[in-house]
Scaffold this motif. Structure first.
Motif, PDB file in Angstrom:
ATOM      1  N   PRO A  18      55.912 -10.640 -97.834  1.00  0.00           N
ATOM      2  CA  PRO A  18      54.773 -11.567 -97.827  1.00  0.00           C
ATOM      3  C   PRO A  18      54.358 -12.034 -99.224  1.00  0.00           C
ATOM      4  O   PRO A  18      53.741 -13.079 -99.370  1.00  0.00           O
ATOM      5  CB  PRO A  18      53.641 -10.749 -97.194  1.00  0.00           C
ATOM      6  N   GLN A  33      50.546 -16.729 -93.819  1.00  0.00           N
ATOM      7  CA  GLN A  33      50.330 -15.947 -92.592  1.00  0.00           C
ATOM      8  C   GLN A  33      49.555 -16.732 -91.539  1.00  0.00           C
ATOM      9  O   GLN A  33      49.480 -16.310 -90.389  1.00  0.00           O
ATOM     10  CB  GLN A  33      49.656 -14.615 -92.928  1.00  0.00           C
ATOM     11  N   LEU A  36      52.417 -17.879 -89.028  1.00  0.00           N
ATOM     12  CA  LEU A  36      53.203 -16.905 -88.250  1.00  0.00           C
ATOM     13  C   LEU A  36      52.610 -16.769 -86.850  1.00  0.00           C
ATOM     14  O   LEU A  36      51.418 -16.977 -86.643  1.00  0.00           O
ATOM     15  CB  LEU A  36      53.166 -15.541 -88.960  1.00  0.00           C
ATOM     16  N   PRO A  37      53.412 -16.452 -85.854  1.00  0.00           N
ATOM     17  CA  PRO A  37      54.823 -16.054 -85.914  1.00  0.00           C
ATOM     18  C   PRO A  37      55.799 -17.207 -85.700  1.00  0.00           C
ATOM     19  O   PRO A  37      56.991 -16.985 -85.671  1.00  0.00           O
ATOM     20  CB  PRO A  37      54.917 -15.088 -84.743  1.00  0.00           C
ATOM     21  N   ASN A 177      45.826  -6.463 -87.864  1.00  0.00           N
ATOM     22  CA  ASN A 177      47.143  -6.203 -88.471  1.00  0.00           C
ATOM     23  C   ASN A 177      46.900  -5.421 -89.742  1.00  0.00           C
ATOM     24  O   ASN A 177      46.271  -5.936 -90.675  1.00  0.00           O
ATOM     25  CB  ASN A 177      47.862  -7.507 -88.788  1.00  0.00           C
ATOM     26  N   LEU A 181      52.454  -6.959 -93.443  1.00  0.00           N
ATOM     27  CA  LEU A 181      51.901  -8.266 -93.821  1.00  0.00           C
ATOM     28  C   LEU A 181      50.521  -8.102 -94.456  1.00  0.00           C
ATOM     29  O   LEU A 181      50.109  -8.882 -95.299  1.00  0.00           O
ATOM     30  CB  LEU A 181      51.809  -9.174 -92.593  1.00  0.00           C
ATOM     31  N   GLN A 216      45.298 -11.643 -85.471  1.00  0.00           N
ATOM     32  CA  GLN A 216      46.233 -10.905 -86.331  1.00  0.00           C
ATOM     33  C   GLN A 216      47.127  -9.975 -85.500  1.00  0.00           C
ATOM     34  O   GLN A 216      48.281  -9.728 -85.838  1.00  0.00           O
ATOM     35  CB  GLN A 216      45.489 -10.070 -87.372  1.00  0.00           C
ATOM     36  N   ARG A 219      49.628 -12.353 -83.393  1.00  0.00           N
ATOM     37  CA  ARG A 219      50.528 -13.171 -84.203  1.00  0.00           C
ATOM     38  C   ARG A 219      51.286 -12.378 -85.261  1.00  0.00           C
ATOM     39  O   ARG A 219      52.419 -12.686 -85.595  1.00  0.00           O
ATOM     40  CB  ARG A 219      49.721 -14.263 -84.935  1.00  0.00           C
ATOM     41  N   LEU A 220      50.653 -11.279 -85.757  1.00  0.00           N
ATOM     42  CA  LEU A 220      51.248 -10.606 -86.919  1.00  0.00           C
ATOM     43  C   LEU A 220      51.777  -9.212 -86.593  1.00  0.00           C
ATOM     44  O   LEU A 220      52.944  -8.902 -86.857  1.00  0.00           O
ATOM     45  CB  LEU A 220      50.210 -10.538 -88.052  1.00  0.00           C
ATOM     46  N   TYR A 223      54.610  -9.411 -84.167  1.00  0.00           N
ATOM     47  CA  TYR A 223      55.741 -10.071 -84.851  1.00  0.00           C
ATOM     48  C   TYR A 223      56.492  -9.083 -85.736  1.00  0.00           C
ATOM     49  O   TYR A 223      57.726  -8.950 -85.644  1.00  0.00           O
ATOM     50  CB  TYR A 223      55.173 -11.215 -85.686  1.00  0.00           C
ATOM     51  N   GLU A 224      55.745  -8.336 -86.578  1.00  0.00           N
ATOM     52  CA  GLU A 224      56.466  -7.480 -87.526  1.00  0.00           C
ATOM     53  C   GLU A 224      57.038  -6.234 -86.850  1.00  0.00           C
ATOM     54  O   GLU A 224      58.107  -5.757 -87.229  1.00  0.00           O
ATOM     55  CB  GLU A 224      55.584  -7.121 -88.729  1.00  0.00           C
TER      56      GLU A 224
END
Ligand SMILES: CSC[C@H]1O[C@H](OP(=O)(O)O)[C@H](O)[C@@H]1O
Length: 366
Positions: A18, A33, A36-37, A177, A181, A216, A219-220, A223-224
């Motif tokens: 990031p 950010q 994302l995603p 999140n 990230l 967060q 989407r984050l 995603y990660e």
């Protein structure tokens, strides 16, 4: 379990980067950010004002990631030849510190990082270590890199300490999140024990609330964790009580934006709700944060909870979900009193109540 840290580093290879510093032309590169995603877009920054804007707009977010970004924002304040003397450079750094500190009010890492960078610069000038601006830029660049490396190693250690709280087959409820990230290094805080467990072959999964309004979680975090093959289930924020009531959660692990000497934990809005329900149901609740997130001076009444744009609530990704102009209250953090906190997991060890006694002792801070 004996854990070889170097071997662990080789096993935990986060895919996302990031925050990137490009040495060749002193440029800070941030993964946006907000996109994302669905899109991986990077923005390039070359001055502290645009860096502060990137923090304010949440191009980069998450307490440790904000701290690392602000540290590089301080480097940018003098890296592009806009000052010719060391005195001018210190004045420029003082201005940059104010600009960056004004970006967001709650995450302690922001203020910790700008203070550390400014003090490093002032000491380097006063003790003759920096003989000119060029040398000062190099000293500050190394300091910002040191902050990044320290956060990376801190997250590994929080993962190792947090492993003690994970059994094979556990499901961990998180919030927002607080992954790679949010820290900029790719490991994370709340998800560090999960990443270490997964890397060591321990079966663990995560339940991630979407985390309105900025999403967060959806989407984050999703995603990660999916990118790294860690089992994760997305739920609505309103389902956190039900999953805990149904016995689907073995523990709650969240990050933090600021932790006070008495153990009050500031974190994403909705964390307090999870803590109270966990406390009521006898589910352990852990806040996981590096020592750079601790604020041993402020009291609860001193800490400002950020309130953001009402349209973040009225709309989702720009699509209205409420009548135009409806009054909105949009605090984006809340505070969890220490009675609901089972323990704090830091890079220096696990801290149990009484926090006002044990936080300074474990962190080694007066
Ligand atoms: C690892 S700290 C992450 C922390 O920051 C998040 O807030 P935001 O996305 O608004 O910066 C959230 O509170 C996370 O727990």
């Amino acid at each position: 379990m004996r854990i070889d840290i170097e071997e662990l580093k080789n096993k935990i290879k986060p895919k996302l980067r990031p925050i990137i510093w490009r040495d060749e032309d002193n440029t800070l590169i941030l993964l946006d950010q907000r996109k994302l995603p669905f899109e991986e877009v990077y923005v390039e920054l070359r001055d502290p004002v645009s860096t502060a804007d990137a923090i304010r707009q949440m191009i980069v977010r998450g307490a440790p990631a904000i701290g690392i970004t602000a540290a590089y924002g301080m480097v940018l304040a003098i890296a592009h030849g806009n000052t010719s003397t060391l005195d001018e450079a210190l004045k420029e750094l003082a201005r940059a510190r104010e600009v960056l500190n004004a970006a967001r009010p709650t995450a302690q890492n922001l203020f910790w990082a700008t203070e550390r960078m400014y003090n490093r610069a002032r000491n380097a000038v006063n003790n003759g270590e920096a003989r000119n601006v060029k040398e000062l830029v190099e000293i500050l660049r190394r300091e910002a890199k040191a902050i990044f490396d320290e956060e990376f190693n801190a997250e590994l250690m929080m993962g190792v300490y947090g492993l003690e709280k994970i059994s094979d087959g556990d499901t961990i409820l998180t919030q927002c999140n607080a992954g790679g990230l949010a820290t900029g290094t790719g490991i994370g805080t709340a998800t560090a024990p999960v990443r270490v467990a997964h890397a060591l072959g321990i079966r663990v999964s995560v339940i991630a609330p979407e985390t309105r309004p900025w999403l967060q979680g959806a989407r984050l975090t999703v995603y990660e964790l999916m990118a790294d093959g860690i089992p994760v289930t997305l739920i609505t924020d309103t389902a956190v009580g039900y999953v805990m009531y149904k016995g689907m959660v073995n523990s709650v692990m969240v990050g933090a934006d600021r932790i006070l000497r008495d153990g009050h934990v500031y974190n994403k809005i909705g964390t307090f709700k999870e803590a109270v329900i966990a406390h009521e149901l006898g589910i352990p609740f852990y806040a996981i944060a590096p020592s750079s997130t601790f604020d041993l001076k402020s009291r609860v009444e001193d800490v400002r909870i950020e309130e953001r744009d009402p349209d973040e609530v009225r709309k989702i990704r720009g699509v209205p979900i409420a009548p135009e102009g409806v009054p909105v209250f949009n605090p984006v953090f809340d505070v969890t009193p220490p009675k609901y906190v089972t323990a704090l997991i830091t890079e220096k060890g696990i801290i149990y109540p009484p926090f006002d006694k044990n936080i300074p002792k474990v962190l080694g801070i007066a």
